[in-house]
Write a protein that holds these residues in place. Structure first.
Motif, PDB file in Angstrom:
ATOM      1  N   SER A 130     -10.159 -42.149   7.421  1.00  0.00           N
ATOM      2  CA  SER A 130      -9.749 -43.539   7.617  1.00  0.00           C
ATOM      3  C   SER A 130     -10.735 -44.493   6.949  1.00  0.00           C
ATOM      4  O   SER A 130     -11.932 -44.177   6.823  1.00  0.00           O
ATOM      5  N   PRO A 131     -10.269 -45.681   6.554  1.00  0.00           N
ATOM      6  CA  PRO A 131     -11.173 -46.675   5.956  1.00  0.00           C
ATOM      7  C   PRO A 131     -12.332 -46.988   6.894  1.00  0.00           C
ATOM      8  O   PRO A 131     -12.169 -47.088   8.111  1.00  0.00           O
ATOM      9  N   GLY A 132     -13.516 -47.125   6.310  1.00  0.00           N
ATOM     10  CA  GLY A 132     -14.703 -47.427   7.092  1.00  0.00           C
ATOM     11  C   GLY A 132     -15.468 -46.215   7.577  1.00  0.00           C
ATOM     12  O   GLY A 132     -16.571 -46.356   8.118  1.00  0.00           O
ATOM     13  N   ARG A 133     -14.902 -45.027   7.386  1.00  0.00           N
ATOM     14  CA  ARG A 133     -15.614 -43.817   7.801  1.00  0.00           C
ATOM     15  C   ARG A 133     -16.656 -43.441   6.743  1.00  0.00           C
ATOM     16  O   ARG A 133     -16.595 -43.879   5.588  1.00  0.00           O
ATOM     17  N   ILE A 134     -17.622 -42.607   7.145  1.00  0.00           N
ATOM     18  CA  ILE A 134     -18.705 -42.171   6.271  1.00  0.00           C
ATOM     19  C   ILE A 134     -18.793 -40.654   6.366  1.00  0.00           C
ATOM     20  O   ILE A 134     -18.709 -40.096   7.464  1.00  0.00           O
ATOM     21  N   ALA A 135     -18.946 -39.963   5.245  1.00  0.00           N
ATOM     22  CA  ALA A 135     -18.929 -38.494   5.260  1.00  0.00           C
ATOM     23  C   ALA A 135     -19.984 -37.906   4.329  1.00  0.00           C
ATOM     24  O   ALA A 135     -20.273 -38.447   3.260  1.00  0.00           O
ATOM     25  N   GLU A 136     -20.514 -36.757   4.734  1.00  0.00           N
ATOM     26  CA  GLU A 136     -21.350 -35.929   3.870  1.00  0.00           C
ATOM     27  C   GLU A 136     -20.503 -34.775   3.350  1.00  0.00           C
ATOM     28  O   GLU A 136     -19.551 -34.350   4.005  1.00  0.00           O
ATOM     29  N   ALA A 137     -20.862 -34.286   2.163  1.00  0.00           N
ATOM     30  CA  ALA A 137     -20.029 -33.305   1.467  1.00  0.00           C
ATOM     31  C   ALA A 137     -20.809 -32.022   1.220  1.00  0.00           C
ATOM     32  O   ALA A 137     -22.011 -32.041   0.935  1.00  0.00           O
ATOM     33  N   PHE A 138     -20.086 -30.898   1.296  1.00  0.00           N
ATOM     34  CA  PHE A 138     -20.700 -29.581   1.147  1.00  0.00           C
ATOM     35  C   PHE A 138     -19.733 -28.637   0.450  1.00  0.00           C
ATOM     36  O   PHE A 138     -18.547 -28.895   0.337  1.00  0.00           O
ATOM     37  N   ARG A 139     -20.278 -27.516   0.010  1.00  0.00           N
ATOM     38  CA  ARG A 139     -19.460 -26.377  -0.374  1.00  0.00           C
ATOM     39  C   ARG A 139     -19.911 -25.202   0.462  1.00  0.00           C
ATOM     40  O   ARG A 139     -21.116 -24.987   0.658  1.00  0.00           O
ATOM     41  N   ILE A 140     -18.949 -24.434   0.996  1.00  0.00           N
ATOM     42  CA  ILE A 140     -19.247 -23.372   1.931  1.00  0.00           C
ATOM     43  C   ILE A 140     -18.935 -22.022   1.295  1.00  0.00           C
ATOM     44  O   ILE A 140     -17.853 -21.827   0.730  1.00  0.00           O
ATOM     45  N   ALA A 141     -19.894 -21.112   1.383  1.00  0.00           N
ATOM     46  CA  ALA A 141     -19.708 -19.742   0.895  1.00  0.00           C
ATOM     47  C   ALA A 141     -19.849 -18.789   2.070  1.00  0.00           C
ATOM     48  O   ALA A 141     -20.748 -18.938   2.886  1.00  0.00           O
ATOM     49  N   LYS A 142     -18.922 -17.791   2.110  1.00  0.00           N
ATOM     50  CA  LYS A 142     -18.937 -16.811   3.208  1.00  0.00           C
ATOM     51  C   LYS A 142     -18.857 -15.417   2.643  1.00  0.00           C
ATOM     52  O   LYS A 142     -18.355 -15.213   1.555  1.00  0.00           O
ATOM     53  N   ILE A 192     -35.557 -16.288   7.163  1.00  0.00           N
ATOM     54  CA  ILE A 192     -34.227 -15.933   7.663  1.00  0.00           C
ATOM     55  C   ILE A 192     -34.328 -14.836   8.723  1.00  0.00           C
ATOM     56  O   ILE A 192     -33.723 -14.927   9.795  1.00  0.00           O
ATOM     57  N   ARG A 193     -35.098 -13.810   8.443  1.00  0.00           N
ATOM     58  CA  ARG A 193     -35.224 -12.712   9.412  1.00  0.00           C
ATOM     59  C   ARG A 193     -35.959 -13.164  10.673  1.00  0.00           C
ATOM     60  O   ARG A 193     -35.692 -12.659  11.765  1.00  0.00           O
ATOM     61  N   ARG A 194     -36.864 -14.112  10.528  1.00  0.00           N
ATOM     62  CA  ARG A 194     -37.586 -14.616  11.692  1.00  0.00           C
ATOM     63  C   ARG A 194     -36.684 -15.468  12.583  1.00  0.00           C
ATOM     64  O   ARG A 194     -36.636 -15.290  13.801  1.00  0.00           O
ATOM     65  N   PHE A 195     -35.938 -16.391  11.982  1.00  0.00           N
ATOM     66  CA  PHE A 195     -35.125 -17.340  12.753  1.00  0.00           C
ATOM     67  C   PHE A 195     -33.767 -16.763  13.122  1.00  0.00           C
ATOM     68  O   PHE A 195     -33.169 -17.160  14.112  1.00  0.00           O
ATOM     69  N   ARG A 196     -33.228 -15.859  12.307  1.00  0.00           N
ATOM     70  CA  ARG A 196     -31.956 -15.171  12.539  1.00  0.00           C
ATOM     71  C   ARG A 196     -30.803 -16.172  12.745  1.00  0.00           C
ATOM     72  O   ARG A 196     -30.155 -16.215  13.790  1.00  0.00           O
ATOM     73  N   PRO A 197     -30.527 -16.971  11.712  1.00  0.00           N
ATOM     74  CA  PRO A 197     -29.515 -18.020  11.840  1.00  0.00           C
ATOM     75  C   PRO A 197     -28.085 -17.496  11.691  1.00  0.00           C
ATOM     76  O   PRO A 197     -27.835 -16.464  11.058  1.00  0.00           O
ATOM     77  N   ASP A 198     -27.148 -18.261  12.241  1.00  0.00           N
ATOM     78  CA  ASP A 198     -25.723 -18.016  12.039  1.00  0.00           C
ATOM     79  C   ASP A 198     -25.215 -18.724  10.785  1.00  0.00           C
ATOM     80  O   ASP A 198     -24.120 -18.422  10.296  1.00  0.00           O
ATOM     81  N   ARG A 199     -25.997 -19.669  10.304  1.00  0.00           N
ATOM     82  CA  ARG A 199     -25.618 -20.443   9.111  1.00  0.00           C
ATOM     83  C   ARG A 199     -26.891 -20.872   8.402  1.00  0.00           C
ATOM     84  O   ARG A 199     -27.891 -21.198   9.045  1.00  0.00           O
ATOM     85  N   VAL A 200     -26.847 -20.873   7.082  1.00  0.00           N
ATOM     86  CA  VAL A 200     -27.934 -21.415   6.276  1.00  0.00           C
ATOM     87  C   VAL A 200     -27.405 -22.622   5.509  1.00  0.00           C
ATOM     88  O   VAL A 200     -26.299 -22.595   4.950  1.00  0.00           O
ATOM     89  N   THR A 215     -28.058 -10.448   8.835  1.00  0.00           N
ATOM     90  CA  THR A 215     -26.940 -10.892   8.009  1.00  0.00           C
ATOM     91  C   THR A 215     -26.545 -12.315   8.377  1.00  0.00           C
ATOM     92  O   THR A 215     -26.228 -12.595   9.544  1.00  0.00           O
ATOM     93  N   VAL A 216     -26.565 -13.206   7.409  1.00  0.00           N
ATOM     94  CA  VAL A 216     -26.129 -14.596   7.592  1.00  0.00           C
ATOM     95  C   VAL A 216     -24.658 -14.692   7.220  1.00  0.00           C
ATOM     96  O   VAL A 216     -24.282 -14.369   6.092  1.00  0.00           O
ATOM     97  N   PRO A 217     -23.791 -15.143   8.135  1.00  0.00           N
ATOM     98  CA  PRO A 217     -22.355 -15.171   7.843  1.00  0.00           C
ATOM     99  C   PRO A 217     -21.930 -16.205   6.803  1.00  0.00           C
ATOM    100  O   PRO A 217     -20.935 -16.001   6.108  1.00  0.00           O
ATOM    101  N   GLU A 218     -22.658 -17.340   6.685  1.00  0.00           N
ATOM    102  CA  GLU A 218     -22.186 -18.379   5.768  1.00  0.00           C
ATOM    103  C   GLU A 218     -23.340 -19.256   5.299  1.00  0.00           C
ATOM    104  O   GLU A 218     -24.360 -19.398   5.982  1.00  0.00           O
ATOM    105  N   VAL A 219     -23.142 -19.828   4.114  1.00  0.00           N
ATOM    106  CA  VAL A 219     -24.101 -20.758   3.521  1.00  0.00           C
ATOM    107  C   VAL A 219     -23.385 -22.064   3.207  1.00  0.00           C
ATOM    108  O   VAL A 219     -22.294 -22.057   2.615  1.00  0.00           O
ATOM    109  N   TRP A 220     -24.002 -23.172   3.598  1.00  0.00           N
ATOM    110  CA  TRP A 220     -23.506 -24.505   3.249  1.00  0.00           C
ATOM    111  C   TRP A 220     -24.424 -25.078   2.172  1.00  0.00           C
ATOM    112  O   TRP A 220     -25.643 -25.109   2.343  1.00  0.00           O
ATOM    113  N   TYR A 221     -23.830 -25.536   1.058  1.00  0.00           N
ATOM    114  CA  TYR A 221     -24.590 -26.113  -0.042  1.00  0.00           C
ATOM    115  C   TYR A 221     -24.435 -27.632  -0.041  1.00  0.00           C
ATOM    116  O   TYR A 221     -23.316 -28.157  -0.002  1.00  0.00           O
ATOM    117  N   SER A 222     -25.566 -28.319  -0.112  1.00  0.00           N
ATOM    118  CA  SER A 222     -25.592 -29.782  -0.151  1.00  0.00           C
ATOM    119  C   SER A 222     -25.871 -30.248  -1.573  1.00  0.00           C
ATOM    120  O   SER A 222     -26.658 -29.629  -2.297  1.00  0.00           O
TER     121      SER A 222
END
Length: 253
Positions: A241-253, A119-127, A181-188
């Motif tokens: 809409s019908p026929g769409r495809i989605a991935e799901a997450f939970r976001i923590a900030k 994390i400190r090496r890459f310094r991301p805005d999101r994990v 400091t990472v502002p947010e985490v997305w959980y898969s």
């Protein structure tokens, strides 16, 4: 439209939230193929938008496979497969941690430090990471104990470790890695997601990434069909809409 209204509209229509200010995303997962099963469509959308994404894999998936491939060869095979899968969705920086056997990952001070280093090496805005919470509705898939351990360790690396200049002081003293400091985490793979991303336009690239993991797919076509059904149901759950495809997450900030 206010910024708050625009954000709410973004969440409803499935566009990645808050990407105007996101330039770098670090994905930390337990095994090769975890990212591709759960989040590769979203990653492809991020890289298409110009976001730099890097992967960190805690293990090389040495306990995986379905045939008589010699065990000693599996880590090298899976490392190559993950790099090919990453390239399919526009990711070219892939790191593997050393010292963590597939099937024996635990939340240790060492693992927290090693993820904090990245994390400190890459310094991301999101994990982006595995869910630290198991699903009680299924035994397999995202409920693998390595997933939970990596999700927990990554969460602790984000807070408090990476942002605390006095945590893991050797990272600064010996490697020059300052606090971040990472502002947010997305959980898969979470049992109760709160955010859905429409991946209809990137689903083919997600599948291309998954097919790169040939050592793990005894029947790739059956898996593709099952994923189309599963992620189609997630899109329906999100009100798309019908026929769409989605991935799901939970976001923590």
């Amino acid at each position: 439209m206010s910024e708050q209204d625009d954000r709410a509209e973004s969440e409803r229509d499935g566009r990645p939230t808050g990407d105007d200010g996101v330039r770098r995303v670090l994905a930390v997962f337990a095994h090769p193929d975890d990212i591709d099963f759960g989040a590769a469509g979203t990653v492809a959308a991020w890289t298409d938008a110009g976001i730099e994404v890097a992967y960190v894999l805690v293990t090389r998936g040495d306990a995986g496979g379905f045939d008589d491939t010699p065990r000693a060869e599996m880590p090298k095979i899976r490392e190559a497969e993950q790099k090919a899968a990453a390239a399919a969705v526009g990711v070219h920086e892939v790191h593997f941690l050393d010292g963590y056997p597939d099937g024996a990952v635990y939340v240790t001070h060492q693992l927290r430090r090693d993820i904090t280093r990245q994390i400190r090496r890459f310094r991301p805005d999101r994990v982006l990471t595995n869910s630290p919470v198991r699903s009680w509705s299924m035994l397999g898939g995202p409920s693998h104990p390595d997933h939970q351990a990596v999700g927990q360790a990554t969460t602790y690396a984000v807070y408090p470790d990476a942002r605390n200049p006095f945590a893991h002081p050797e990272l600064l003293a010996e490697e020059g890695l300052a606090a971040w400091t990472v502002p947010e985490v997305w959980y898969s793979g979470v049992p109760e997601p709160d955010h859905f991303v429409d991946i209809t336009d990137t689903f083919d690239r997600k599948i291309a990434a998954l097919r790169s993991h040939a050592s793990q797919l005894p029947d790739p076509d059956a898996i593709v069909g099952g994923l189309r059904e599963r992620f189609g149901a997630q899109a329906e759950r999100a009100g798309m809409s019908p026929g769409r495809i989605a991935e799901a997450f939970r976001i923590a900030k």
